[in-house]
Design an enzyme around this catalytic site. Structure first.
Site, PDB file in Angstrom:
ATOM      1  N   ARG A  36     -10.363   1.787   9.844  1.00  0.00           N
ATOM      2  CA  ARG A  36      -9.955   0.421  10.182  1.00  0.00           C
ATOM      3  C   ARG A  36     -11.151  -0.476  10.499  1.00  0.00           C
ATOM      4  NH1 ARG A  36      -4.471  -0.297  11.194  1.00  0.00           N
ATOM      5  NH2 ARG A  36      -3.278   1.611  11.452  1.00  0.00           N
TER       6      ARG A  36
ATOM      7  N   ARG B  35      12.407 -14.030   2.458  1.00  0.00           N
ATOM      8  CA  ARG B  35      13.410 -13.761   1.414  1.00  0.00           C
ATOM      9  C   ARG B  35      14.128 -12.442   1.696  1.00  0.00           C
ATOM     10  NH1 ARG B  35      10.224 -14.789  -2.485  1.00  0.00           N
ATOM     11  NH2 ARG B  35       9.684 -12.682  -3.080  1.00  0.00           N
TER      12      ARG B  35
ATOM     13  N   LYS C  33       0.822  -1.213   0.000  1.00  0.00           N
ATOM     14  CA  LYS C  33       0.000   0.000   0.000  1.00  0.00           C
ATOM     15  C   LYS C  33       0.858   1.267   0.000  1.00  0.00           C
ATOM     16  CE  LYS C  33      -2.346  -1.026   3.757  1.00  0.00           C
ATOM     17  NZ  LYS C  33      -1.760  -2.340   4.075  1.00  0.00           N
TER      18      LYS C  33
ATOM     19  N   ARG D 151      -0.218  -9.944  12.549  1.00  0.00           N
ATOM     20  CA  ARG D 151      -0.798  -8.737  11.967  1.00  0.00           C
ATOM     21  C   ARG D 151      -1.885  -9.091  10.950  1.00  0.00           C
ATOM     22  NH1 ARG D 151       4.484  -6.255   9.789  1.00  0.00           N
ATOM     23  NH2 ARG D 151       3.225  -4.517   9.016  1.00  0.00           N
TER      24      ARG D 151
ATOM     25  N   ARG E 111      13.662  -6.623  11.918  1.00  0.00           N
ATOM     26  CA  ARG E 111      12.863  -5.901  12.910  1.00  0.00           C
ATOM     27  C   ARG E 111      11.846  -6.847  13.538  1.00  0.00           C
ATOM     28  NH1 ARG E 111      10.435  -1.719   9.190  1.00  0.00           N
ATOM     29  NH2 ARG E 111       8.607  -2.526  10.232  1.00  0.00           N
TER      30      ARG E 111
END
Length: 200
Positions: A88, A126, A13, A147, A136
């Site tokens: 959301r 990858r 996005k 998520r 991270r």
């Protein structure tokens, strides 16, 4: 063009929003950024949000919508905007629509980037292998699955909502980046000519 980009984490996005900003000369509006800017500028709604956050509470939908309303009144939004991270939930979507209608505005399109979740996980693995660096914490496959689960529970119902309103267009997010951009631009051309809502 007034747009919302929908899609799970890692769907691209951000990349597509940047390209659309350049193509149409419209800003990408992140609710997090807008919230911080309103607090910093000490606007009336910013001060309200600051008090809420100082108590450790979540900023309610009506305050977030008011911050979006303030922001879209700025001159750089006169040609439209891309909403990032909002709405959301269906409740937020309905509040947003009510606010836009009050200003005689409507969304031109809600573009859903459809991706294969397993392919997303492989892409993350990858990326980690190629970089050779520590990944991270929120960019691991495990974090991605978490998520994605949150996305499915909270945000995926928006897809049905925008199908019902006739705004939803689905684009294959597994294409090469240029292909995704071309598909989105084709959709927006339809929206400009009024074909999108007629089809919806």
């Amino acid at each position: 063009m007034r747009l919302i980009l929908l899609g799970p984490p890692g769907a691209g996005k951000g990349t597509q929003a940047k390209r659309l900003m350049d193509e149409h000369g419209i800003p990408q509006l992140s609710t997090g950024d807008m919230l911080r800017a309103a607090v910093k500028a000490e606007t009336e709604i910013g001060l309200t949000a600051k008090d809420i956050m100082a108590r450790g509470d979540l900023v309610p939908d009506d305050v977030v919508v008011a911050i979006v309303e303030d922001r879209i009144g700025n001159p750089d939004c006169s040609n439209g905007f891309i909403l990032d991270g909002f709405p959301r939930t269906v409740a937020q979507a309905e509040s947003l629509e009510t606010m836009l209608r009050a200003h005689g505005l409507d969304l031109d399109a809600v573009v859903q980037l459809e991706v294969d979740e397993e392919a997303l996980a492989q892409r993350i693995q990858r990326r980690a292998a190629e970089s050779g660096e520590a990944v991270r914490e929120d960019d691991t496959v495990e974090a991605l699955h978490n998520r994605l689960m949150v996305y499915r529970e909270q945000t995926a119902p928006l897809i049905e909502h925008y199908k019902d309103t006739g705004h939803l267009v689905t684009v294959d997010g597994m294409q090469p980046i240029d292909g995704v951009t071309a598909s989105i631009l084709a959709v927006l051309q339809k929206a400009k000519s009024g074909q999108l809502h007629a089809a919806g």
